[in-house]
Scaffold this active site. Sequence first.
Site, PDB file in Angstrom:
ATOM      1  N   ASN A   1       0.934  -1.111   0.023  1.00 18.91           N
ATOM      2  CA  ASN A   1       0.095  -0.079   0.036  1.00 18.91           C
ATOM      3  C   ASN A   1       1.004   1.278   0.006  1.00 18.91           C
ATOM      4  OD1 ASN A   1      -1.768   2.154   0.520  1.00 18.91           O
ATOM      5  ND2 ASN A   1      -2.411   1.329   2.470  1.00 18.91           N
TER       6      ASN A   1
ATOM      7  N   LYS B   1       0.105   4.195  -0.305  1.00 21.11           N
ATOM      8  CA  LYS B   1      -0.423   5.452   0.350  1.00 21.11           C
ATOM      9  C   LYS B   1      -0.344   6.710  -0.518  1.00 21.11           C
ATOM     10  CE  LYS B   1      -0.285   3.198   5.060  1.00 21.11           C
ATOM     11  NZ  LYS B   1      -0.279   3.294   6.214  1.00 21.11           N
TER      12      LYS B   1
ATOM     13  N   HIS C   1      -9.518   1.444   4.863  1.00 18.23           N
ATOM     14  CA  HIS C   1      -8.379   1.374   5.536  1.00 18.23           C
ATOM     15  C   HIS C   1      -8.553   2.290   6.832  1.00 18.23           C
ATOM     16  CE1 HIS C   1      -4.205   2.341   6.356  1.00 18.23           C
ATOM     17  NE2 HIS C   1      -3.805   1.439   5.806  1.00 18.23           N
TER      18      HIS C   1
ATOM     19  N   GLU D   1      -7.034   4.693   7.740  1.00 19.33           N
ATOM     20  CA  GLU D   1      -6.729   6.095   7.389  1.00 19.33           C
ATOM     21  C   GLU D   1      -8.117   6.817   6.890  1.00 19.33           C
ATOM     22  OE1 GLU D   1      -3.024   5.453   5.312  1.00 19.33           O
ATOM     23  OE2 GLU D   1      -2.290   5.000   7.610  1.00 19.33           O
TER      24      GLU D   1
ATOM     25  N   GLU E   1      -5.408  -4.817  10.603  1.00 21.41           N
ATOM     26  CA  GLU E   1      -4.401  -3.829  10.760  1.00 21.41           C
ATOM     27  C   GLU E   1      -4.666  -3.127  12.051  1.00 21.41           C
ATOM     28  OE1 GLU E   1      -2.489  -2.853   6.399  1.00 21.41           O
ATOM     29  OE2 GLU E   1      -4.011  -1.095   7.244  1.00 21.41           O
TER      30      GLU E   1
ATOM     31  N   GLY F   1       2.421   2.424  10.892  1.00 21.79           N
ATOM     32  CA  GLY F   1       3.325   3.623  10.606  1.00 21.79           C
ATOM     33  C   GLY F   1       4.068   3.881  11.893  1.00 21.79           C
TER      34      GLY F   1
ATOM     35  N   SER G   1       3.372  -1.968  10.370  1.00 23.83           N
ATOM     36  CA  SER G   1       4.837  -2.300  10.341  1.00 23.83           C
ATOM     37  C   SER G   1       5.443  -3.510  10.141  1.00 23.83           C
ATOM     38  CB  SER G   1       5.308  -1.679  11.863  1.00 23.83           C
ATOM     39  OG  SER G   1       4.604  -0.381  12.214  1.00 23.83           O
TER      40      SER G   1
HETATM   41  P1  13P Z   1       3.004   0.433   7.518  1.00 20.85           P
HETATM   42  O1  13P Z   1       3.589  -0.857   7.087  1.00 20.85           O
HETATM   43  O2  13P Z   1       3.584   1.413   7.293  1.00 20.85           O
HETATM   44  O3  13P Z   1       2.826   0.439   8.985  1.00 20.85           O
HETATM   45  O4  13P Z   1       1.551   0.508   7.222  1.00 20.85           O
HETATM   46  C1  13P Z   1       0.576  -0.581   7.254  1.00 20.85           C
HETATM   47  C2  13P Z   1      -0.487  -0.147   6.381  1.00 20.85           C
HETATM   48  O5  13P Z   1      -1.274   0.764   6.774  1.00 20.85           O
HETATM   49  C3  13P Z   1      -0.833  -1.015   5.136  1.00 20.85           C
HETATM   50  O6  13P Z   1      -2.079  -0.761   4.746  1.00 20.85           O
END
Ligand code: 13P
Length: 246
Positions: free
Chosen positions: A9, A11, A94, A96, A165, A171, A209
Site C-alpha cells: 500500500n 499510500k 483502510h 486512514e 491492521e 506507521g 509495520s
Molecule cells: P505500515 O506498514 O507503514 O505500518 O502501514 C501499514 C498499512 O497501513 C498498510 O495498509
Amino acid sequence: MKKKLIAGNWKMNGGLAFNESLVAALRAGTVPPDCDVAVCVPAPYLAHLQTLLAGSAIALGAQDVSQYESGAYTGEVSTAMLKDFGVRYAIVGHSERRLYHGETDGAVSAKTARALAAGITPIVCVGETLAEREAGQTEEVVKRQLAAVIHVNGHCISEIVVAYEPVWAIGTGKTASPEQAQQVHAVLRAQLHAATDRSALMRILYGGSMNAANAAQLLAQPDIDGGLIGGAALKAPDFLTIVAAA
Ligand code: 13P
C-alpha cells in the site's frame, strides 16, 4: 492450495520517476509461483503502473473505490474506471480512510459489494485503535467491522481478502507480536467460517509495520495468509524480502 498474498500500500507516495525506479527494482526481483503480489498505488498513477507492470507477475491495486456506480460524486473513482486500467485489487476501509474521511462500516460494506460486483477483489481492512485494545475491545471492534461487510455481502464474502491492521501498529514501528496477530486472525477466521464454508481458503492479511525483519515470523502463523505493507513497500529490497518470506 491457498497462495499467500503480499500487497504493498503505497499510500500517498510515488511520482513518475519514483514509480519507474521502484517497479524496475521489483521486476528485477523474484516473485515465487506460490505467492501473489500486488501494489496498490495512488489513483493518478494507475495508468502509469499498468504500463510499468505489463507482463510482470505483480498485480495492480487501488487504495479505495467508490461505493457508487457513476455520476455526481466529485473526487470519487468508480470500479469501471479501475477496470479500465487492469486493477485487480482495491483496498477498502483502510483505517486512514475511516479516520480521516469518516468512512463508516456501512460505506465499507457498500464499497466491498461494488468491488465484488465488478470482479475486483476488495482487501477489506479491520483493526482496533490503541484505546480500544487497552479497553479490551479488540475482538468486539474487529468483529463489528467484519460483520457489517458479511451482512451486506452474504455468501459472496468468500471472494474478499481481509486485512487485520491494528491502528496502533500502522506507521509506528510497533508491530503486533505474531501471537497477538494470530489471536485476532483466528477470531476473524472463526467469524468467516460461520458465514461461508470456504473460510479456510480465504486470505487474512496482517498489516502494521510489517517489515523485512519481522515478516517471516508473522507469516509463519497458521491464520496469517499474507501482508498489507505500507512503509516497507516503498523500498524494493525490503518488499522483495517480505515476498520471499511468504
Ligand atoms: P505500515 O506498514 O507503514 O505500518 O502501514 C501499514 C498499512 O497501513 C498498510 O495498509
